[in-house]
Motif scaffolding. Sequence first.
Motif, PDB file in Angstrom:
ATOM      1  N   ASP A  44      36.017  36.140  43.577  1.00 51.99           N
ATOM      2  CA  ASP A  44      36.841  35.027  43.103  1.00 51.99           C
ATOM      3  C   ASP A  44      36.172  34.176  42.028  1.00 51.99           C
ATOM      4  OD1 ASP A  44      39.058  33.393  43.011  1.00 51.99           O
ATOM      5  OD2 ASP A  44      38.308  32.060  44.571  1.00 51.99           O
ATOM      6  N   ASN A  45      36.900  33.970  40.912  1.00 53.74           N
ATOM      7  CA  ASN A  45      36.503  33.029  39.866  1.00 53.74           C
ATOM      8  C   ASN A  45      37.738  32.738  39.020  1.00 53.74           C
ATOM      9  OD1 ASN A  45      36.472  34.894  37.369  1.00 53.74           O
ATOM     10  ND2 ASN A  45      35.121  35.966  38.808  1.00 53.74           N
ATOM     11  N   GLN A  46      37.639  31.732  38.173  1.00 53.77           N
ATOM     12  CA  GLN A  46      38.802  31.266  37.407  1.00 53.77           C
ATOM     13  C   GLN A  46      39.338  32.336  36.462  1.00 53.77           C
ATOM     14  OE1 GLN A  46      38.151  27.602  35.344  1.00 53.77           O
ATOM     15  NE2 GLN A  46      40.148  27.599  34.335  1.00 53.77           N
ATOM     16  N   ALA A  47      38.451  33.049  35.779  1.00 54.49           N
ATOM     17  CA  ALA A  47      38.892  34.076  34.828  1.00 54.49           C
ATOM     18  C   ALA A  47      39.653  35.191  35.537  1.00 54.49           C
ATOM     19  CB  ALA A  47      37.697  34.647  34.073  1.00 54.49           C
ATOM     20  N   LEU A  48      39.186  35.573  36.719  1.00 53.69           N
ATOM     21  CA  LEU A  48      39.831  36.652  37.472  1.00 53.69           C
ATOM     22  C   LEU A  48      41.191  36.216  37.995  1.00 53.69           C
ATOM     23  CD1 LEU A  48      39.116  39.557  38.335  1.00 53.69           C
ATOM     24  CD2 LEU A  48      38.279  38.615  40.485  1.00 53.69           C
ATOM     25  N   ARG A  49      41.274  34.970  38.439  1.00 58.21           N
ATOM     26  CA  ARG A  49      42.537  34.475  39.000  1.00 58.21           C
ATOM     27  C   ARG A  49      43.636  34.370  37.953  1.00 58.21           C
ATOM     28  NH1 ARG A  49      39.084  30.869  41.707  1.00 58.21           N
ATOM     29  NH2 ARG A  49      39.664  29.198  40.246  1.00 58.21           N
ATOM     30  N   ALA A  50      43.303  34.371  36.668  1.00 54.64           N
ATOM     31  CA  ALA A  50      44.319  34.269  35.614  1.00 54.64           C
ATOM     32  C   ALA A  50      45.272  35.454  35.619  1.00 54.64           C
ATOM     33  CB  ALA A  50      43.645  34.140  34.259  1.00 54.64           C
ATOM     34  N   GLY A  51      44.842  36.581  36.192  1.00 56.56           N
ATOM     35  CA  GLY A  51      45.733  37.737  36.303  1.00 56.56           C
ATOM     36  C   GLY A  51      46.145  38.318  34.971  1.00 56.56           C
ATOM     37  N   HIS A  52      45.214  38.304  34.003  1.00 55.86           N
ATOM     38  CA  HIS A  52      45.526  38.784  32.667  1.00 55.86           C
ATOM     39  C   HIS A  52      44.942  40.181  32.468  1.00 55.86           C
ATOM     40  CE1 HIS A  52      47.286  38.248  28.893  1.00 55.86           C
ATOM     41  NE2 HIS A  52      46.447  37.407  28.302  1.00 55.86           N
ATOM     42  N   ASP A  53      45.212  40.784  31.287  1.00 58.70           N
ATOM     43  CA  ASP A  53      44.700  42.116  30.982  1.00 58.70           C
ATOM     44  C   ASP A  53      43.202  42.108  30.691  1.00 58.70           C
ATOM     45  OD1 ASP A  53      46.938  43.980  31.109  1.00 58.70           O
ATOM     46  OD2 ASP A  53      47.815  42.758  29.546  1.00 58.70           O
TER      47      ASP A  53
END
Length: 350
Positions: A44-53
Amino acid sequence: MADEDFKLSCPIPLSEYPHITLAHGGGGKLMHQLIDRLFIPSFDNQALRAGHDGAVLSIDKSRLAFTTDSYVVDPIFFPGGDIGSLAVNGTVNDLAMCGARPLCLSVAMIIEEGFSIESLWTITRSASAAAEKAGVPIVTGDTKVVDKGRGHGIYITTAGVGVMDHSLTIAPASVRAGDAIVLSGDIGQHGIAVISKREGLGFETEILSDCAPLTDPVQRLLQAGIEIHCLRDLTRGGLASALVEIALSARLHLAVDEAVIPVSEAVRAACELLGFDPLYIANEGRFIAFVPLQQADKTVEILRVQAPEVTPAIIGKVSDAHSGLVTARSVIGAERIVDMLTGDPLPRIC
């Protein structure tokens, strides 16, 4: 103790799926369940939670995009491409969906003992040609060889770094009610091309994969001043799964019109023959863009000029009527809910 801790805390419903299945990698509900309930809690971290490509990272005064992907396509050579061009274009496209211009790639190959050197040469030349077309160098890599019978020929993992030359935040969280949904071209070619080769199907018209880099059309939109809110390429799970992903992330209602979604006659006929819905068939050179409604026509025109052979179209709109819902209006005017499949009807297409 470790096993007991896993049983107590793992959020995956083990009674339903105690082991990984092919469907867990198919872009549907099971894959998203695996990501949301196992991988994200673990890393878990902010970049991963963005759910982007890809992850968007701020370093000094620059915004960089970083992405990685693995390719296990079967067969490794298919009409319109191979695993080499697919690996390069797939990673370049993930960067493009972040609004990034690619700077460099890495390529790692896991090769099965006994694999043909001639085939390996063909794949590396194909990857090189795709990278040159996309304007990005392959600057580092890795090679591993596994025992015969344990590697299915060759697997490739690529990673890429790109830079954002604009100030937009292109992500699911930027989608707004009132946005138009623009599709960059006709859908379904890649998945049907791969399955036709895999199963030895001979259609009257040969269907070629749409495998291609998407950096150029995205950069043209940005340079023209299009206020892009979100981009998503239509790989595993196809158009339908991409729409559902965005609707859930943005917590908005996406309504599309099936009558205006471009599908070639050859792909439509193949889908009818095989019992597939084109909305769920994978693509490797198509994307959707969420843009302000007043810029939708201009977006379509730019895409049409950039690639006259495809058929971009405005396929729907965004509203706040039903949070996280995707609906499609059929050619006869009936409305249906579009959901993700459990897995992918065509596994290992990328």
